[in-house]
Design a protein around this motif. Structure first.
Motif, short mmCIF file in Angstrom:
data_model
loop_
_atom_site.label_atom_id
_atom_site.label_comp_id
_atom_site.label_asym_id
_atom_site.label_seq_id
_atom_site.Cartn_x
_atom_site.Cartn_y
_atom_site.Cartn_z
N SER A 1 13.47 9.83 12.08
CA SER A 1 14.41 9.00 12.83
C SER A 1 15.47 8.41 11.92
N CYS A 2 15.06 7.99 10.71
CA CYS A 2 16.03 7.42 9.78
C CYS A 2 17.07 8.46 9.37
N LEU A 3 16.64 9.70 9.18
CA LEU A 3 17.60 10.75 8.83
C LEU A 3 18.57 11.00 9.97
N LEU A 4 18.07 11.16 11.19
CA LEU A 4 18.96 11.44 12.32
C LEU A 4 19.97 10.32 12.51
N SER A 5 19.55 9.07 12.34
CA SER A 5 20.47 7.95 12.43
C SER A 5 21.51 8.00 11.31
N SER A 6 21.07 8.41 10.12
CA SER A 6 21.96 8.39 8.97
C SER A 6 22.91 9.58 8.92
N LEU A 7 22.75 10.53 9.81
CA LEU A 7 23.72 11.63 9.90
C LEU A 7 24.98 11.21 10.65
N PHE B 1 0.84 -1.20 0.00
CA PHE B 1 0.00 0.00 0.00
C PHE B 1 0.88 1.26 0.00
N GLY B 2 2.15 1.09 -0.29
CA GLY B 2 3.08 2.21 -0.30
C GLY B 2 2.89 3.08 -1.51
N ARG B 3 3.18 4.36 -1.34
CA ARG B 3 3.08 5.32 -2.43
C ARG B 3 4.33 6.17 -2.50
N VAL B 4 4.58 6.71 -3.65
CA VAL B 4 5.66 7.66 -3.94
C VAL B 4 7.02 6.96 -3.89
N LEU B 5 7.79 7.04 -2.77
CA LEU B 5 9.17 6.58 -2.88
C LEU B 5 9.62 5.61 -1.78
N ALA B 6 9.53 5.98 -0.52
CA ALA B 6 10.14 5.16 0.53
C ALA B 6 9.58 3.74 0.55
N GLY B 7 8.25 3.60 0.63
CA GLY B 7 7.64 2.28 0.63
C GLY B 7 7.87 1.52 -0.66
N PRO B 8 7.58 2.13 -1.82
CA PRO B 8 7.82 1.43 -3.09
C PRO B 8 9.26 1.03 -3.32
N TYR B 9 10.23 1.82 -2.85
CA TYR B 9 11.62 1.43 -3.01
C TYR B 9 11.92 0.18 -2.20
N ALA B 10 11.41 0.13 -0.96
CA ALA B 10 11.62 -1.06 -0.12
C ALA B 10 11.02 -2.29 -0.77
N THR B 11 9.78 -2.18 -1.26
CA THR B 11 9.13 -3.37 -1.82
C THR B 11 9.75 -3.78 -3.15
N MET B 12 10.28 -2.82 -3.92
CA MET B 12 10.97 -3.21 -5.15
C MET B 12 12.23 -4.02 -4.85
N ALA C 1 15.88 12.56 -3.38
CA ALA C 1 15.11 12.43 -2.14
C ALA C 1 15.77 11.38 -1.25
N VAL C 2 16.93 11.75 -0.73
CA VAL C 2 17.79 10.80 -0.03
C VAL C 2 17.15 10.27 1.26
N VAL C 3 16.32 11.06 1.93
CA VAL C 3 15.70 10.59 3.17
C VAL C 3 14.69 9.48 2.85
N ASP C 4 13.94 9.63 1.78
CA ASP C 4 13.02 8.57 1.37
C ASP C 4 13.77 7.28 1.06
N VAL C 5 14.87 7.41 0.35
CA VAL C 5 15.64 6.22 -0.02
C VAL C 5 16.21 5.54 1.23
N ILE C 6 16.79 6.33 2.12
CA ILE C 6 17.33 5.78 3.36
C ILE C 6 16.24 5.09 4.18
N THR C 7 15.07 5.70 4.22
CA THR C 7 13.96 5.12 4.97
C THR C 7 13.50 3.82 4.32
#
Length: 363
Positions: free
Chosen positions: A200-206, A13-24, A164-170
């Motif tokens: 949270s994913c961004l703060l961890s990735s810094l 049920f993901g849309r746009v980038l973060a969810g669809p990238y994970a499922t791909m 959109a690096v935060v979406d990708v990291i997430t």
């Protein structure tokens, strides 16, 4: 060829980038992914263009939706919602990134699904956690999460990253969380909820920047292309174009000085060690820059690489793909006639496969 995740059913049920990238990523590894989309319009990114491909499809959508099947369902419609409920009742994994509470209001929330499917791994992707209704847009999170404050030419000129690096990291964190939960289910038979949020994913990735603040109270500022703790580690100007040099230790700097024809630089007390080079950055950088004007970036790159100095010309994207191929990588795949970026995960026994192009809506 058998994939590592063959037999796994994911209701996406993901849309746009973060969810669809994970499922791909998971689909590439063999999972069957059914992407739920709005009838008529589908995922927002189907309209996010230009650029569009030769068939008029937004290339943004094409980037993160291969190896999936599209199912068009209006989740406000009782009959369509019943189809969605039937799908999640047999799915191994559910991925969603509606606003917090959205799936609950549809009767498709975690508690609803696990009542009929106790082994489900249910992954929710939010902007700021389940208790916040703020929408998760990458640009906003780059701003409020501190990334823009340290990105840009100088303090006072905050700059977003070029993707959109935060979406990708997430999305990557979501995929890791899903796989960990599946491993737990393999051992115990128990499903669980997986939650990731962009903030949270961004703060961890810094990483080092976050650690520097937490442990030393250091609040980083934009430094352009410079590194706060390493010198020389930035963009320089060769005769024809910019080149990056990234010296991570004193041995590399000594090799750089020799390549530049100035070996005495490495013996100068101002530059002999990295802390000294950081302290005397403003003196050293112009010296290096002046010496680089004697040759083209490619020439310097070859000479530095030969002695172990990390360096590279600043490429555009076309040059970047050519560079990757030149060093022996295979960054491009054909997926049912659609050129795609290859999955970067290499598995010797169960490699990624490219079975189907990004689907037409409802296909």
């Amino acid at each position: 060829m058998t994939g590592a995740l063959d037999g796994l059913l994911i209701a996406d049920f993901g849309r746009v980038l973060a969810g669809p990238y994970a499922t791909m990523l998971l689909a590439d590894l063999g999972a069957e992914v059914v992407k739920i989309e709005r009838p008529g319009s589908g995922d927002d990114t189907r309209q996010w263009g230009p650029p569009f491909d030769a068939d008029g499809v937004a290339t943004y959508f094409q980037a993160v939706n291969r190896n999936k099947r599209s199912l068009a369902l209006d989740l406000r419609d009782e009959s369509d919602r019943a189809q969605a409920a039937a799908l999640v009742s047999r799915a191994d994994v559910v991925v969603e990134n509606l606003l917090p509470g959205g799936m609950d209001r549809l009767g498709l929330g975690y508690d609803d699904v696990r009542a009929t499917n106790p082994g489900v791994v249910y992954c929710s992707v939010t902007g700021f956690g389940r208790d916040s209704s703020l929408p998760g847009y990458d640009l906003v999170v780059q701003a409020v999460g501190g990334l823009m404050s340290m990105t840009g030419p100088r303090p006072g000129e905050p700059t977003r990253a070029g993707v959109a690096v935060v979406d990708v990291i997430t999305g990557l964190h979501a995929a890791v969380g899903i796989l960990a939960a599946l491993r737990h289910r393999d051992r115990t038979g128990e499903g669980q909820r997986v939650e990731v949020d962009l903030m949270s994913c961004l703060l961890s990735s810094l990483v080092n920047q976050s650690s520097g603040y937490l442990l030393a109270g250091a609040v980083p500022q934009a430094m352009g292309n410079r590194h706060p703790s390493l010198v020389p580690y930035e963009v320089f100007q060769a005769r024809d174009k910019p080149i990056v040099i990234a010296c991570g230790n004193d041995r590399q700097f000594r090799s750089l000085a020799e390549v530049l024809g100035q070996p005495d630089l490495a013996d100068d007390e101002r530059y002999a060690t990295n802390p000294q080079r950081v302290a005397h950055r403003e003196e050293l950088v112009p010296v290096v820059n002046d010496l680089l004007a004697a040759a083209d970036a490619q020439d310097w790159y070859e000479r530095m690489s030969a002695v172990g100095v990390p360096a590279g010309p600043v490429n555009d994207l076309a040059e970047a793909f050519a560079y990757a191929e030149g060093v022996g990588l295979s960054p491009i795949v054909e997926c049912a006639g659609v050129r795609q970026v290859a999955n970067p995960i290499g598995l010797s026994a169960t490699p990624a496969t490219y079975r189907s192009a990004p689907p037409a809506l409802g296909g």
